[in-house]
Every structure is written in C-alpha cells, then in structure tokens.
Design a protein around this motif. Structure first.
Motif, PDB file in Angstrom:
ATOM      1  N   ILE A 172       0.843  -1.193   0.000  1.00  0.00           N
ATOM      2  CA  ILE A 172       0.000   0.000   0.000  1.00  0.00           C
ATOM      3  C   ILE A 172       0.881   1.248   0.000  1.00  0.00           C
ATOM      4  O   ILE A 172       1.727   1.423   0.875  1.00  0.00           O
ATOM      5  CB  ILE A 172      -0.938   0.033   1.217  1.00  0.00           C
ATOM      6  CG1 ILE A 172      -1.791  -1.232   1.276  1.00  0.00           C
ATOM      7  CG2 ILE A 172      -1.813   1.287   1.171  1.00  0.00           C
ATOM      8  CD1 ILE A 172      -2.774  -1.378   0.152  1.00  0.00           C
ATOM      9  N   ARG A 173       0.661   2.121  -0.971  1.00  0.00           N
ATOM     10  CA  ARG A 173       1.466   3.334  -1.092  1.00  0.00           C
ATOM     11  C   ARG A 173       0.742   4.576  -0.553  1.00  0.00           C
ATOM     12  O   ARG A 173       1.325   5.369   0.177  1.00  0.00           O
ATOM     13  CB  ARG A 173       1.847   3.555  -2.557  1.00  0.00           C
ATOM     14  CG  ARG A 173       2.645   2.412  -3.165  1.00  0.00           C
ATOM     15  CD  ARG A 173       4.019   2.270  -2.533  1.00  0.00           C
ATOM     16  NE  ARG A 173       4.806   1.179  -3.096  1.00  0.00           N
ATOM     17  CZ  ARG A 173       5.583   1.285  -4.163  1.00  0.00           C
ATOM     18  NH1 ARG A 173       5.683   2.438  -4.805  1.00  0.00           N
ATOM     19  NH2 ARG A 173       6.260   0.237  -4.601  1.00  0.00           N
ATOM     20  N   THR A 174      -0.506   4.778  -0.953  1.00  0.00           N
ATOM     21  CA  THR A 174      -1.250   5.962  -0.518  1.00  0.00           C
ATOM     22  C   THR A 174      -2.722   5.627  -0.328  1.00  0.00           C
ATOM     23  O   THR A 174      -3.259   4.704  -0.959  1.00  0.00           O
ATOM     24  CB  THR A 174      -1.158   7.125  -1.540  1.00  0.00           C
ATOM     25  OG1 THR A 174      -1.711   6.693  -2.793  1.00  0.00           O
ATOM     26  CG2 THR A 174       0.266   7.580  -1.743  1.00  0.00           C
ATOM     27  N   VAL A 175      -3.368   6.402   0.550  1.00  0.00           N
ATOM     28  CA  VAL A 175      -4.815   6.325   0.750  1.00  0.00           C
ATOM     29  C   VAL A 175      -5.359   7.746   0.667  1.00  0.00           C
ATOM     30  O   VAL A 175      -4.836   8.650   1.324  1.00  0.00           O
ATOM     31  CB  VAL A 175      -5.175   5.718   2.118  1.00  0.00           C
ATOM     32  CG1 VAL A 175      -6.697   5.671   2.299  1.00  0.00           C
ATOM     33  CG2 VAL A 175      -4.571   4.329   2.277  1.00  0.00           C
ATOM     34  N   THR A 203      -2.612  16.240  13.111  1.00  0.00           N
ATOM     35  CA  THR A 203      -1.714  16.635  14.200  1.00  0.00           C
ATOM     36  C   THR A 203      -1.201  15.417  14.965  1.00  0.00           C
ATOM     37  O   THR A 203      -0.040  15.365  15.374  1.00  0.00           O
ATOM     38  CB  THR A 203      -2.448  17.586  15.168  1.00  0.00           C
ATOM     39  OG1 THR A 203      -2.875  18.743  14.449  1.00  0.00           O
ATOM     40  CG2 THR A 203      -1.551  18.005  16.314  1.00  0.00           C
ATOM     41  N   GLU A 204      -2.063  14.431  15.115  1.00  0.00           N
ATOM     42  CA  GLU A 204      -1.711  13.243  15.902  1.00  0.00           C
ATOM     43  C   GLU A 204      -0.813  12.268  15.153  1.00  0.00           C
ATOM     44  O   GLU A 204       0.082  11.649  15.743  1.00  0.00           O
ATOM     45  CB  GLU A 204      -2.994  12.523  16.336  1.00  0.00           C
ATOM     46  CG  GLU A 204      -2.752  11.309  17.217  1.00  0.00           C
ATOM     47  CD  GLU A 204      -4.050  10.671  17.682  1.00  0.00           C
ATOM     48  OE1 GLU A 204      -3.971   9.624  18.358  1.00  0.00           O
ATOM     49  OE2 GLU A 204      -5.132  11.211  17.363  1.00  0.00           O
ATOM     50  N   PHE A 205      -1.024  12.140  13.832  1.00  0.00           N
ATOM     51  CA  PHE A 205      -0.287  11.154  13.047  1.00  0.00           C
ATOM     52  C   PHE A 205       0.518  11.849  11.950  1.00  0.00           C
ATOM     53  O   PHE A 205      -0.034  12.583  11.128  1.00  0.00           O
ATOM     54  CB  PHE A 205      -1.240  10.144  12.413  1.00  0.00           C
ATOM     55  CG  PHE A 205      -2.026   9.347  13.412  1.00  0.00           C
ATOM     56  CD1 PHE A 205      -1.432   8.307  14.110  1.00  0.00           C
ATOM     57  CD2 PHE A 205      -3.362   9.641  13.658  1.00  0.00           C
ATOM     58  CE1 PHE A 205      -2.154   7.563  15.045  1.00  0.00           C
ATOM     59  CE2 PHE A 205      -4.095   8.911  14.577  1.00  0.00           C
ATOM     60  CZ  PHE A 205      -3.490   7.873  15.274  1.00  0.00           C
ATOM     61  N   ALA A 206       1.817  11.572  11.908  1.00  0.00           N
ATOM     62  CA  ALA A 206       2.702  12.249  10.956  1.00  0.00           C
ATOM     63  C   ALA A 206       2.377  11.910   9.514  1.00  0.00           C
ATOM     64  O   ALA A 206       2.614  12.721   8.609  1.00  0.00           O
ATOM     65  CB  ALA A 206       4.160  11.873  11.260  1.00  0.00           C
ATOM     66  N   GLY A 211       1.747   3.693  11.452  1.00  0.00           N
ATOM     67  CA  GLY A 211       2.866   2.885  11.885  1.00  0.00           C
ATOM     68  C   GLY A 211       3.652   2.286  10.726  1.00  0.00           C
ATOM     69  O   GLY A 211       4.859   2.047  10.848  1.00  0.00           O
ATOM     70  N   ARG A 212       2.987   2.065   9.617  1.00  0.00           N
ATOM     71  CA  ARG A 212       3.651   1.536   8.421  1.00  0.00           C
ATOM     72  C   ARG A 212       4.188   2.649   7.522  1.00  0.00           C
ATOM     73  O   ARG A 212       4.796   2.372   6.496  1.00  0.00           O
ATOM     74  CB  ARG A 212       2.658   0.668   7.634  1.00  0.00           C
ATOM     75  CG  ARG A 212       2.301  -0.629   8.323  1.00  0.00           C
ATOM     76  CD  ARG A 212       1.023  -1.240   7.792  1.00  0.00           C
ATOM     77  NE  ARG A 212       1.051  -1.475   6.356  1.00  0.00           N
ATOM     78  CZ  ARG A 212       0.003  -1.958   5.673  1.00  0.00           C
ATOM     79  NH1 ARG A 212      -1.138  -2.241   6.312  1.00  0.00           N
ATOM     80  NH2 ARG A 212       0.092  -2.158   4.387  1.00  0.00           N
ATOM     81  N   GLY A 213       3.932   3.899   7.888  1.00  0.00           N
ATOM     82  CA  GLY A 213       4.402   5.018   7.083  1.00  0.00           C
ATOM     83  C   GLY A 213       3.626   5.239   5.810  1.00  0.00           C
ATOM     84  O   GLY A 213       4.121   5.872   4.871  1.00  0.00           O
ATOM     85  N   VAL A 214       2.373   4.758   5.756  1.00  0.00           N
ATOM     86  CA  VAL A 214       1.538   4.931   4.571  1.00  0.00           C
ATOM     87  C   VAL A 214       0.878   6.308   4.606  1.00  0.00           C
ATOM     88  O   VAL A 214       0.249   6.682   5.609  1.00  0.00           O
ATOM     89  CB  VAL A 214       0.456   3.836   4.490  1.00  0.00           C
ATOM     90  CG1 VAL A 214      -0.477   4.089   3.303  1.00  0.00           C
ATOM     91  CG2 VAL A 214       1.089   2.454   4.378  1.00  0.00           C
ATOM     92  N   SER A 215       1.007   7.046   3.529  1.00  0.00           N
ATOM     93  CA  SER A 215       0.419   8.383   3.444  1.00  0.00           C
ATOM     94  C   SER A 215      -1.103   8.297   3.367  1.00  0.00           C
ATOM     95  O   SER A 215      -1.649   7.574   2.535  1.00  0.00           O
ATOM     96  CB  SER A 215       0.958   9.107   2.206  1.00  0.00           C
ATOM     97  OG  SER A 215       0.264  10.314   1.979  1.00  0.00           O
TER      98      SER A 215
END
Length: 313
Positions: free
Chosen positions: A152-155, A278-281, A252-256
């Motif tokens: 998975i790359r982006t959502v 704000t909560e999740f990068a 956690g997986r760094g998926v945008s």
C-alpha cells in the motif's frame, strides 16, 4: 367557472413542475461535467468492477453508500496513464448487489475480504496499491488498506465519515437535512427500502425525479442495494469507530493518508481531519470548496489530486 379556474390552476402547477426538473438538470454543473468513465463493467470475485488504464501501480476507487461505479466518471479516465484503475462497487451495492444474501453478510470483514478477492481475481494484488474512496467508501478504503498485506502506497479519503461513536454518526446525518435523517435508519427507512426492493424500476424513476441536479445514471444506481446491505454497512463502516485503529496502523507503516473534506460538507466532524493530521505524521488534511460530493462536484480537481498522489509515490 369555478371548476375551470381550478383546472387551469392545476394545469399551471403541473406545467411549472414539469419545467422545473429539466431546468435544474441541464443547468447542473454535476450533470454538465459528468460522462461515463472508461472501461467495460464486469465482475471480479463477488464484486462489480470497471477496469481501465495501463500503469503498473493499481488504483482502487470506492464510491460511497448508495452509490456505484458511475460516480467516478470520465474525468478520472486520465488516471489510467499512471495506474491500472479498478472502480469497485462495494459489497451489496450497485453491480455488487445481491438481494438473496443474509442479514449478517455485510460486516466489515466481509467488505474487506470481497475487495481483496476482487483484486486477486483480476491478478492485480501483487502490484503497488493506491486506494481512494468517497464517504463510506473513504472509510472502507482506510480500513481495507490497513488490513491489506499488499504494498500500500497511498490512501485518499474524500468526505470521510470518521465518527468515534453512534451518537456522532446520528448527529452528522441530522446535519444533512430532515429527508436524509428520515431515511437513514429506523422503521420508515426500512419500509422505504422494502418498497424499493419490490419496485426497483419505479424506485429508480423516483430517484431520478427527486434528484434533478444529479446525472441520471448516478441517481438511478442509487437504488441498487437492499435494506440489509444498507443498514449493516452503515453500522459496520459508517457508525463504527474501527477506522481509528486502521489509521494508527497505516501511520505505523508510514503509509500516506490524505483526508479531503468539502468546506461546507455537513458529514465529517468539524476539525476531525486536522486533529488526526496533528496526531499522526503520515496523515494530511485538506479542504476544497463544496459539500459532500467532491469527486462528483469537482471531478477535475479530485482527479488531478489523485494523479499527483499516484505519480509521486
């Protein structure tokens, strides 16, 4: 003379009513901007799908509750330059409607498994995956991406109904208007849906008549579901809070994850997307002019956004 006056008044009202629908319809920006999208409708696994494009990554598009593949029209065809695009009717809706299924067939796990099965049947599950959805389809996109073992790359989630409890869901539905609130849940909604199932053709005509600002094909497809597919999907995907863990897992997986809301959309909780950003990068929040139908009302803008997301990944 009195009867003639009444008859003339009745005829006048009928003529005004008859002229109202064409005037609203042909002056509607949604109608003018929409054309049928590329790709022939078909089936993969349990779901109705439409596939087009030649790019190596896969982009899955999921319409919202009561919608169908038609929602993503020709403005999205250019996405086929950078991806193989699969427009999917969620389980129980549109071309994925099955009036014979039982009442417990539309839980979250069933929805997720059906999407995975469809991509597998098409032989596309081994490629880089992007997923975007609208409304219920947006929440479904987030949760399917989190559950997927694929690359998975982006959502991208348009107008996502991200509610922490049922009270929030009921409150936001009420903000949509009395008619939507009336038909969302409860005995009246059940009775209306039961009538629609018995008189599908008449219900399609009525849907078109009640939605003059909507493309005919989209309004007509809005009746292609059952009470069970509607209410079980609403409870499992719209009114539930399972999206919270899904966003945390994707982060956690760094998926945008891009959350896009209409500036005057009554469905999302005000400020919720910004709080999550704000909560999740890995979460980004954006707004665009319009209400709760951004992919239909602003198809060029939404298509460009998706094109950039896929091309940059």
């Amino acid at each position: 003379m009195g009867n003639r006056r009444i008859s003339a008044a009745t005829i006048g009202v009928a003529l005004v009513a008859a002229s109202f629908w064409p005037a609203r319809h042909f002056h509607s920006g949604r109608v003018r901007r929409w054309r049928r999208g590329a790709g022939a409708p078909g089936h993969a696994g349990r779901l109705g799908v439409r596939v087009f494009g030649h790019g190596h990554p896969v982009l899955a598009l999921l319409p919202g509750i009561g919608a169908s593949q038609a929602f993503f029209g020709a403005a999205y065809d250019r996405l086929g330059e950078v991806a193989t695009v699969v427009v999917i009717d969620p389980l129980g809706f549109g071309a994925s409607m099955d009036a014979g299924v039982s009442s417990d067939s539309f839980g979250l796990e069933e929805h997720l498994a059906a999407i995975t099965g469809a991509l597998g049947a098409l032989g596309l599950d081994g490629r880089p995956l992007h997923v975007a959805g609208h409304s219920m389809g947006a929440s479904l996109a987030i949760q399917w991406a989190a559950a997927s073992e694929g690359d998975i790359r982006t959502v991208v989630a348009f107008d996502a109904p991200l509610y922490r409890n049922r009270a929030e869901a009921d409150e936001r539905v009420r903000h949509m208007g009395w008619f939507e609130a009336l038909l969302s849940t409860g005995p009246r909604a059940h009775a209306m849906c039961a009538w629609m199932c018995r008189h599908r053709s008449a219900a399609a005509v009525l849907a078109v008549a009640l939605n003059p600002a909507m493309p005919v094909a989209i309004a007509r497809d809005g009746v292609k579901h059952t009470w069970f597919s509607y209410i079980q999907s609403f409870e499992a995907i719209v009114a539930a809070d399972t999206w919270i863990g899904a966003i945390a897992a994707l982060s956690g997986r760094g998926v945008s994850v891009l959350l896009v809301d209409g500036k005057i959309d009554p469905v999302p909780v005000p400020g919720r997307a910004r709080e999550l950003a704000t909560e999740f990068a890995s979460v980004t929040a954006r707004t665009h002019r319009g209400g709760h139908d951004l992919p239909l009302a602003s198809p060029g803008w939404c298509s460009d956004l998706l094109y950039r997301q896929v091309a940059a990944a």
